[in-house]
Design an enzyme around this catalytic site. Structure first.
Site, PDB file in Angstrom:
ATOM      1  N   ASP A 162       0.965  -1.313   0.028  1.00  0.00           N
ATOM      2  CA  ASP A 162       0.089  -0.069   0.043  1.00  0.00           C
ATOM      3  C   ASP A 162       1.009   1.254   0.013  1.00  0.00           C
ATOM      4  OD1 ASP A 162      -2.494   1.758   0.701  1.00  0.00           O
ATOM      5  OD2 ASP A 162      -3.340  -0.111   1.060  1.00  0.00           O
ATOM      6  N   HIS A 229      -3.343   5.683   3.777  1.00  0.00           N
ATOM      7  CA  HIS A 229      -4.373   4.657   3.343  1.00  0.00           C
ATOM      8  C   HIS A 229      -3.775   3.199   3.773  1.00  0.00           C
ATOM      9  CE1 HIS A 229      -6.003   1.678   0.348  1.00  0.00           C
ATOM     10  NE2 HIS A 229      -6.839   2.592   0.359  1.00  0.00           N
ATOM     11  N   SER A 418     -11.357  -1.074  -0.528  1.00  0.00           N
ATOM     12  CA  SER A 418     -10.025  -0.855   0.494  1.00  0.00           C
ATOM     13  C   SER A 418     -10.219  -1.242   1.665  1.00  0.00           C
ATOM     14  CB  SER A 418      -9.340   0.442   0.072  1.00  0.00           C
ATOM     15  OG  SER A 418      -8.649   0.651  -1.219  1.00  0.00           O
TER      16      SER A 418
END
Length: 593
Positions: A162, A229, A418
């Site tokens: 990520d 994220h 996600s």
């Protein structure tokens, strides 16, 4: 007319989440407990446990114990291994004081106590836990607390491929060494290219930083703050738990291995593929060996394209090393078949549900979806654009309040596939921790076979809503109906022959009504010839080719009279593509002997 395949060109991977920050307000939770009862008569019970003194008739004679129970208006249920007697009260009650007192007054009785119902409590004391509907709510939660008495992820490393990791005290106890695979120093923002520091330097972008689209529109269309994220994803999987702060991770004793592949404008396929290989214990030129290979990989990223050989080769290599690969489906409300790496084989592709149990408005769908999980669904105000009106319906996890570079740690709700994918990655870690011998295909089968029906509307969303407690409880048991399944995707090459196997250890012969369940994705099923091959090599034809059958896919259950075959051994599903022009893959198949 026969059809041809139109394949999209590869694109750079991008984060698959919708960023929706909101202010968190802590709320207290009770301390964890392992017992359902906090006091002797606080919960209903319907039996008593009566221990008799050594040497008494009731201590050794069931008839004497039965007579004693009858004298008090009750009946003997059974004798325990300890020698105590279990006495039926005749129904549930929260108070049996008079009966209990009658036994206490009996000089032959050593002790008497309610036969309380115990439950696997592991509710954590984390201050944001009450916001985590995705873990525990009956409608669309994933029933995670019910799994914690059996597994918490101990001994399993989960690689989060990520944006990297921004320091957060609620994740830090479970972080192991990762790596920064961003090879483009200009996008990395950390002063260089690849190195052993996977710290998230921020993925903020100004309008037009990433060029323009085919119509000349700037990418991005407006300024975007850093998402942090990877840290949000990591918290869902394995945030520290029972530490009186923040959130609870699904596999809270697992380890997180942060691998940075996403930076400004996204991430390169070549970097992501290298990260997949390295995470699973493979060798990457110029990168030191991974001292703690991951048994689970989470990829909440993707782009619109066909699955490339680069991705598929890396995924296949990871799976061959025993690593389960979980991928977010994408947020375009479109068929996942057009989004990679979610459309690759040998991955668990995850769609997202909202809090009410419907498909989240953004979630991709389609035949390639394996399972659904909570992804959240929030709304923005019409009078004040940008203001989130329903933050409580998002997925709460660890984050950072820095707009560009790291600021203070916090907790915020996001929505997206996600957010759904790490729920399944966490569940895979729970399953792997309970039985380290399980293969990625077996883990996928367990998760898919133990879903529960989606409570709302979600067409083409896999086998259902993942259920953590049900899945973990099924580890070590025979699949429902005695069916044995293989879910490892096998590509069917044009005019080629492929096979998939199931190993059987059962004794005796197969049934005269053996069942073969087949799920094959193909763009012209009339091309296909399907055989079931017994362990001794005998082939049973279950489907012939047909030039007039132009429909997609084979989803059918066939009955085979194989009563003369010994059950034990390797059974093979053999698929031949006898015409040119169309391709597909074996998604899964099962055998009920």
């Amino acid at each position: 007319m026969r059809r041809t395949c139109l394949c999209a060109a590869a694109v750079s991977a991008a984060v698959l989440s919708v960023v929706l920050p909101a202010t968190a307000t802590p709320s207290g939770q009770p301390d964890a407990t392992t017992s359902a009862a906090q006091s002797g008569t606080a919960r209903p019970f319907e039996r008593l446990i009566v221990g008799y003194k050594p040497g008494t008739a009731e201590a050794s004679s069931d008839s004497a114990a039965a007579d004693d129970a009858r004298a008090k208006g009750k009946t003997l249920n059974r004798r325990m291994s300890t020698g105590a007697a279990v006495v039926d009260l005749g129904g549930k009650t929260t108070s049996a004081d008079s009966v209990i007192q009658a036994f206490k007054n009996d000089p032959d009785v050593a002790y008497v106590e309610p036969d309380l119902l115990m439950q696997p409590f592991a509710d954590p004391n984390d201050t944001e836990y009450s916001r985590q509907w995705d873990l525990f709510e009956a409608t669309a939660g994933m029933n995670v607390p019910g799994a914690w008495s059996s597994s918490t992820g101990t001994g399993v490393t989960v690689a989060v491929i990520d944006t990297g990791y921004v320091a957060h005290s609620d994740v830090a106890p479970n972080v192991v060494a990762g790596y920064d695979f961003v090879s483009d120093a200009a996008r990395a923002r950390d002063g260089g290219g690849r190195d052993d520091n996977p710290a998230d330097a921020g993925d903020w972008m100004k309008r037009g930083d990433c060029g323009t689209d085919l119509l000349g529109n700037p990418i991005p269309a407006q300024d975007q703050d850093s998402s942090w994220h990877g840290t949000h994803v990591a918290g869902t999987i394995a945030a520290a738990t029972n530490n009186s702060k923040g959130i609870a991770g699904i596999a809270y004793n697992a380890k997180i291995q942060p691998l940075r592949v996403l930076a400004q404008c996204g991430g390169a396929t070549s970097d992501i593929a290298d990260a997949i290989n390295w995470a699973s214990g493979g060798t990457v030129s110029g990168v030191p060996a991974n001292a703690t290979p991951a048994r689970v990989i989470n990829m909440s990223l993707g782009g619109q394209a066909a699955c490339s050989s680069t991705y598929q080769n890396a995924i296949n290599a990871a799976v061959s090393r025993g690593t389960t690969v979980v991928v977010a489906a994408g947020n375009s409300n479109a068929d996942v078949a057009n989004f990679t790496p979610a459309n690759c084989n040998n991955v668990i592709t995850v769609a997202a549900l909202g809090r009410e149990g419907n498909k989240a408005f953004y979630s991709n769908y389609g035949a390639k979806i394996d399972v659904a999980a909570p992804g959240g669904e929030t709304r923005r105000g019409t009078d004040t654009p940008g203001t989130i009106t329903t933050p409580q319906n998002g997925i709460w996890s660890t984050l950072n309040n820095g707009a560009t570079t790291p600021g203070a740690e916090n907790y915020e709700p996001y929505q997206g596939t996600s957010m759904a994918a790490p729920h399944i990655a966490g569940l895979a870690a729970l399953v792997k921790a309970k039985d380290a011998s399980l293969t990625p295909a077996q883990i996928e089968t367990l998760i898919k076979n133990n879903t529960r029906p989606i409570p709302g509307t979600c067409n083409s969303c896999g086998t259902g809503l993942a259920d953590a407690a049900k899945t973990v409880a099924a580890v070590g048991t025979t699949p429902p109906g005695g069916a044995l399944e293989n879910t490892a995707d096998v590509t069917i090459v044009d005019r080629g022959t492929v096979s998939s196997t199931i190993a059987v250890t059962a004794s005796g012969n197969a049934s005269a009504a053996l069942k073969v369940g087949v799920d094959i994705k193909h763009t012209y099923r009339g091309d296909l010839v399907i055989d079931l091959v017994a362990p001794d090599g005998t082939a049973y034809r279950v489907k012939n080719s047909s030039t007039s059958d132009s429909a997609d896919d084979v989803l059918a259950t066939y009955t085979v009279n194989a009563s003369s075959e010994v059950a034990a051994g390797t059974w093979t599903l053999r698929v031949q593509d006898v015409y040119s022009g169309d391709t597909g893959y074996i998604d899964s198949w099962n055998l009920t002997l």
